[in-house]
Design a protein around this motif. Structure first.
Motif, PDB file in Angstrom:
ATOM      1  N   LYS A  18      42.203  25.786  50.429  1.00 12.52           N
ATOM      2  CA  LYS A  18      43.558  25.637  49.879  1.00 12.52           C
ATOM      3  C   LYS A  18      43.747  24.257  49.258  1.00 12.52           C
ATOM      4  O   LYS A  18      44.631  24.070  48.435  1.00 12.52           O
ATOM      5  CB  LYS A  18      44.609  25.874  50.963  1.00 12.52           C
ATOM      6  N   HIS A  55      34.944  30.895  45.914  1.00 12.24           N
ATOM      7  CA  HIS A  55      36.405  30.897  46.080  1.00 12.24           C
ATOM      8  C   HIS A  55      37.119  30.458  44.798  1.00 12.24           C
ATOM      9  O   HIS A  55      38.183  30.981  44.469  1.00 12.24           O
ATOM     10  CB  HIS A  55      36.799  30.014  47.261  1.00 12.24           C
ATOM     11  N   GLU A  58      36.684  33.279  42.015  1.00 14.36           N
ATOM     12  CA  GLU A  58      37.430  34.489  42.369  1.00 14.36           C
ATOM     13  C   GLU A  58      38.865  34.378  41.844  1.00 14.36           C
ATOM     14  O   GLU A  58      39.439  35.354  41.376  1.00 14.36           O
ATOM     15  CB  GLU A  58      37.423  34.689  43.882  1.00 14.36           C
ATOM     16  N   LYS A  59      39.425  33.184  41.915  1.00 11.63           N
ATOM     17  CA  LYS A  59      40.809  32.961  41.481  1.00 11.63           C
ATOM     18  C   LYS A  59      40.907  32.498  40.027  1.00 11.63           C
ATOM     19  O   LYS A  59      41.928  32.714  39.378  1.00 11.63           O
ATOM     20  CB  LYS A  59      41.459  31.917  42.387  1.00 11.63           C
ATOM     21  N   HIS A  60      39.863  31.840  39.533  1.00  8.20           N
ATOM     22  CA  HIS A  60      39.933  31.211  38.212  1.00  8.20           C
ATOM     23  C   HIS A  60      38.675  31.490  37.390  1.00  8.20           C
ATOM     24  O   HIS A  60      38.038  30.555  36.878  1.00  8.20           O
ATOM     25  CB  HIS A  60      40.132  29.694  38.366  1.00  8.20           C
ATOM     26  N   TYR A  94      32.302  37.381  39.502  1.00 12.07           N
ATOM     27  CA  TYR A  94      33.532  37.029  38.792  1.00 12.07           C
ATOM     28  C   TYR A  94      33.283  36.472  37.396  1.00 12.07           C
ATOM     29  O   TYR A  94      34.228  36.092  36.706  1.00 12.07           O
ATOM     30  CB  TYR A  94      34.350  36.028  39.622  1.00 12.07           C
TER      31      TYR A  94
END
Length: 179
Positions: A18, A55, A58-60, A94
């Motif tokens: 995070k 991580h 996966e988001k960006h 991704y």
């Protein structure tokens, strides 16, 4: 020690995704330096950099550069490090870049599925890579995958048996499944 290595050592202690993911979104230079460490030979830098890559992308996924993609593929093709293999095959799922023409990569992913000593997570991510990047371009791969999963269904680990059952359920109606 450079900034990327310092950040990776700090991350090794905290494992705080995070915190690290937003930091890398904002700091392109640090992001590039962290992901360059994937090619490093010295523990723990490639292991943690590749774990962060999973991580992060996966988001960006839109922030993955072609050079980062090429680096991850080249490291995956040459490494014998199981953590790197697992993390890179997962991160590359991704990828916004087409790798369907990379026969060497496809052969490696299929080899991971063949290897009895390959850990379940590596087999799982290798399958995801094949599903996303190769199967749409080459639906006839389904024949080989079906044969592989018939063998995997007899694996002593319950997780592998479940993976084979899930594969069969997902693809039994695929046009090439029964051919």
């Amino acid at each position: 020690m450079n900034q990327a290595k310092t950040v990776l050592i700090d991350f090794k202690s905290s494992r705080n995704f995070k915190e690290i993911v937003p930091l890398l979104v904002k700091d392109e230079a640090l992001r590039a330096a962290i992901f360059k460490e994937i090619a490093c030979e010295e523990y723990p830098y490639p292991e943690y950099a590749s774990w962060i890559a999973v991580h992060f992308f996966e988001k960006h996924s839109e922030l993955m550069t072609k050079s980062q993609f090429d680096l991850m593929v080249s490291v995956l093709l040459r490494t014998k490090n199981h953590s790197l293999q697992r993390n890179l095959s997962n991160a590359l799922v991704y990828s916004p870049f087409d790798c369907s023409e990379n026969g060497e990569l496809l052969d490696l992913l299929i080899d991971f599925l063949h290897q009895s000593e390959a850990l379940p997570a590596l087999k799982y991510h290798a399958l995801r890579m094949i599903e996303k990047h190769f199967l749409p371009a080459y639906p006839e791969l389904m024949r080989e995958l079906k044969t592989l999963f018939e063998v995997i269904s007899n694996h002593p680990k319950k997780s592998m048996q479940a993976m084979a059952r899930n594969f069969e359920k997902k693809y039994r109606k695929h046009p090439y499944y029964e051919q």
